[in-house]
Design a protein around this motif. Structure first.
Motif, PDB file in Angstrom:
ATOM      1  N   UNK A 193       1.239   1.467  11.942  1.00 32.82           N
ATOM      2  CA  UNK A 193       2.139   0.316  12.011  1.00 32.82           C
ATOM      3  C   UNK A 193       1.504  -0.917  11.374  1.00 32.82           C
ATOM      4  N   UNK A 194       0.219  -1.134  11.647  1.00 30.07           N
ATOM      5  CA  UNK A 194      -0.466  -2.305  11.101  1.00 30.07           C
ATOM      6  C   UNK A 194      -0.570  -2.232   9.588  1.00 30.07           C
ATOM      7  N   UNK A 195      -0.836  -1.032   9.064  1.00 31.53           N
ATOM      8  CA  UNK A 195      -0.963  -0.884   7.609  1.00 31.53           C
ATOM      9  C   UNK A 195       0.374  -1.085   6.906  1.00 31.53           C
ATOM     10  N   UNK A 196       1.468  -0.699   7.559  1.00 30.92           N
ATOM     11  CA  UNK A 196       2.792  -0.797   6.944  1.00 30.92           C
ATOM     12  C   UNK A 196       3.465  -2.129   7.222  1.00 30.92           C
ATOM     13  N   UNK A 197       2.818  -3.009   7.984  1.00 29.38           N
ATOM     14  CA  UNK A 197       3.403  -4.310   8.281  1.00 29.38           C
ATOM     15  C   UNK A 197       3.632  -5.076   6.987  1.00 29.38           C
ATOM     16  N   UNK A 198       4.853  -5.559   6.736  1.00 31.98           N
ATOM     17  CA  UNK A 198       5.141  -6.207   5.456  1.00 31.98           C
ATOM     18  C   UNK A 198       4.491  -7.581   5.355  1.00 31.98           C
ATOM     19  N   UNK A 199       4.500  -8.094   4.149  1.00 34.36           N
ATOM     20  CA  UNK A 199       3.980  -9.442   3.954  1.00 34.36           C
ATOM     21  C   UNK A 199       2.507  -9.453   3.609  1.00 34.36           C
ATOM     22  N   UNK A 200       1.932 -10.642   3.715  1.00 31.53           N
ATOM     23  CA  UNK A 200       0.572 -10.870   3.232  1.00 31.53           C
ATOM     24  C   UNK A 200      -0.429 -10.946   4.374  1.00 31.53           C
TER      25      UNK A 200
ATOM     26  N   UNK B 289      -2.507   4.680   2.468  1.00 31.04           N
ATOM     27  CA  UNK B 289      -1.860   3.546   3.140  1.00 31.04           C
ATOM     28  C   UNK B 289      -2.774   2.322   3.147  1.00 31.04           C
ATOM     29  N   UNK B 290      -4.082   2.564   3.326  1.00 25.83           N
ATOM     30  CA  UNK B 290      -5.043   1.461   3.264  1.00 25.83           C
ATOM     31  C   UNK B 290      -5.023   0.818   1.881  1.00 25.83           C
ATOM     32  N   UNK B 291      -4.993   1.653   0.874  1.00 27.53           N
ATOM     33  CA  UNK B 291      -4.969   1.118  -0.494  1.00 27.53           C
ATOM     34  C   UNK B 291      -3.702   0.310  -0.741  1.00 27.53           C
ATOM     35  N   UNK B 292      -2.573   0.824  -0.301  1.00 26.88           N
ATOM     36  CA  UNK B 292      -1.308   0.125  -0.512  1.00 26.88           C
ATOM     37  C   UNK B 292      -1.314  -1.241   0.188  1.00 26.88           C
ATOM     38  N   UNK B 293      -1.862  -1.281   1.414  1.00 25.58           N
ATOM     39  CA  UNK B 293      -1.884  -2.544   2.171  1.00 25.58           C
ATOM     40  C   UNK B 293      -2.739  -3.583   1.470  1.00 25.58           C
ATOM     41  N   UNK B 294      -3.926  -3.180   1.005  1.00 25.43           N
ATOM     42  CA  UNK B 294      -4.795  -4.155   0.359  1.00 25.43           C
ATOM     43  C   UNK B 294      -4.344  -4.481  -1.062  1.00 25.43           C
TER      44      UNK B 294
END
Length: 458
Positions: free
Chosen positions: A241-248, A266-271
């Protein structure tokens, strides 16, 4: 003013606004607008100035189209200091209008309520950010975090609902506990510090969640709280959930439960999202490198590091670049960069040990580790990683077992797994406390092995 204008404009989904860290990178520097826009990946620049005479302010602001330097809007304001909230709201609304964004009363209200409504609180918060950032970039971690917390405490007193001040204030206590778990003998940490840290950490995290400005921040703060306080039941789901949280926003400890545990993409996508929002900040680029290493793509990690290092000079990027080169079997290039690119002897010794392990020279790894521990004192976290790299399973298990017995040891073990990028750096049987928490979390074990190390055979 700048921060609050950013906060106001960020309420508009039509606009991607560069974060404070990257915008302030250009403060006081004579860089052409077109070059700034290119580095930040933006089409428009808001720039301005503030001149002060006593309590009277002269504020100027203008919106510039980057590709041709055309001024879309500009205005000057003469106000007293207590009127700055009205000025920043007006600037944000005028910028939005100049960009042809429709503003109804609901949107105007959201923009006006964004951010911190207390100038003294935000001033103290900004003063705290300087030692806070230096603590993570330049060392002397605990002493600098104490200085930062003096200012964050003032900010919280002035604005008790200031969630970002609470989350940054909590960092000192997590690092006090992690230093104890690492077995580091730091003269800056007292028995009283260790005794008081758990309750202080819990209080700050609870307050950050309570006053989170939006649902996305609440999700990432709730993840950090569960992770740090050892409340791991369902942690894998919270991590997702934290990794997919939208925004900055990306949870401060998001990497600990993702890179090694089946969520490297997912980690890569978030960062990657964070790097778009905050392109001159070092944090997203470092974890993009590590995400690619966990995905078994060292060549892409090299490309990420080279892209980031065009605009950012930071030891963590250099270390990540060296690791990526080594994992791509470009050992000679990595060794040469270690000689000229790392200014810290502490960092050089650790990298030399890592490169010796990649060459398969166990004796050199041991010699560098002994030199490091002799100069900088005991550190079971760094020793565990290097023992795993040089393939000494018995010693790695012994160190992991010592860490496991200490309060907060689970965080040190997670960090060691992530930064080792070597699969499992120890046997789970050697860490019964960590193993029981892991079983509740839903995180898989063992981690994948993204690269075969010459000396590690498990």
């Amino acid at each position: 003013l700048t921060e609050e204008i950013i906060n106001a404009l960020a309420q508009l989904p039509e606009v991607l606004v560069t974060a404070r860290t990257s915008a302030f990178h250009f403060k006081g520097r004579n860089v052409p607008v077109k070059d700034i826009a290119k580095q930040l990946g933006v089409a428009h620049i808001v720039e301005g100035s503030v001149r002060r005479a006593g309590e009277q302010l002269r504020i100027t602001a203008q919106l510039i189209r980057a590709d041709d330097g055309f001024h879309l809007w500009s205005e000057s304001y003469d106000h007293r200091t207590e009127d700055t909230l009205a000025v920043q709201a007006d600037i944000a609304e005028k910028v939005a209008s100049a960009l042809d964004i429709f503003l109804d009363e609901g949107r105007r209200a959201a923009m006006r309520q964004a951010g911190v409504r207390n100038v003294e609180a935000y001033t103290a918060y900004q003063k705290g950010l300087e030692p806070y950032q230096k603590a993570h970039a330049e060392g002397d971690l605990i002493s600098r975090l104490r200085l930062a917390n003096e200012q964050f405490h003032i900010a919280i007193q002035q604005a008790p609902d200031f969630s970002d001040a609470y989350i940054n204030h909590s960092d000192l206590y997590s690092h006090i506990l992690m230093s104890q778990a690492n077995g580091q003998l730091d003269g800056n940490i007292s028995e009283q510090d260790i005794a008081e840290a758990p309750a202080a950490l819990r209080h700050d995290l609870n307050q950050a969640i309570r006053h989170a400005r939006n649902p996305g921040k609440r999700v990432v703060f709730e993840f950090d709280r569960a992770l740090l306080l050892g409340e791991w039941r369902g942690l894998s789901r919270r991590s997702q959930q934290a990794l997919l949280s939208p925004g900055c926003q990306v949870a401060f400890w998001a990497q600990s439960t993702s890179g090694a545990f089946g969520k490297a993409q997912e980690l890569r996508d978030a960062f990657a999202r964070l790097a778009v929002c905050d392109p001159v900040r070092v944090r997203p680029w470092v974890h993009l490198i590590f995400a690619d290493l966990w995905l078994g793509k060292p060549q892409r990690a090299i490309q990420v590091a080279e892209l980031a290092m065009r605009n950012i000079d930071h030891k963590m990027l250099t270390s990540g670049y060296i690791t990526a080169l080594a994992m791509a079997r470009r050992i000679e290039e990595a060794e040469q960069l270690a000689k000229i690119g790392l200014r810290s002897e502490e960092s050089r010794l650790l990298i030399k040990a890592q490169l010796a392990a990649m060459r398969g020279d166990g004796d050199a790894v041991g010699a560098y580790l002994d030199e490091y521990l002799g100069k900088y004192g005991p550190n079971d976290y760094e020793a565990l990683i290097l023992e795993a790299w040089q393939g000494d399973l018995n010693e790695a298990n012994r160190l992991a077992g010592l860490i496991d017995l200490r309060p907060f040891g689970y965080m040190t073990l997670l960090q060691a797994i992530y930064h080792c990028t070597c699969g499992a750096p120890f046997d789970l049987d050697s860490t019964p406390v960590f193993a029981s928490m892991l079983a509740e979390s839903g995180l898989p074990w063992p981690p994948p092995t993204p690269i075969d190390l010459p000396l590690k055979n498990w």
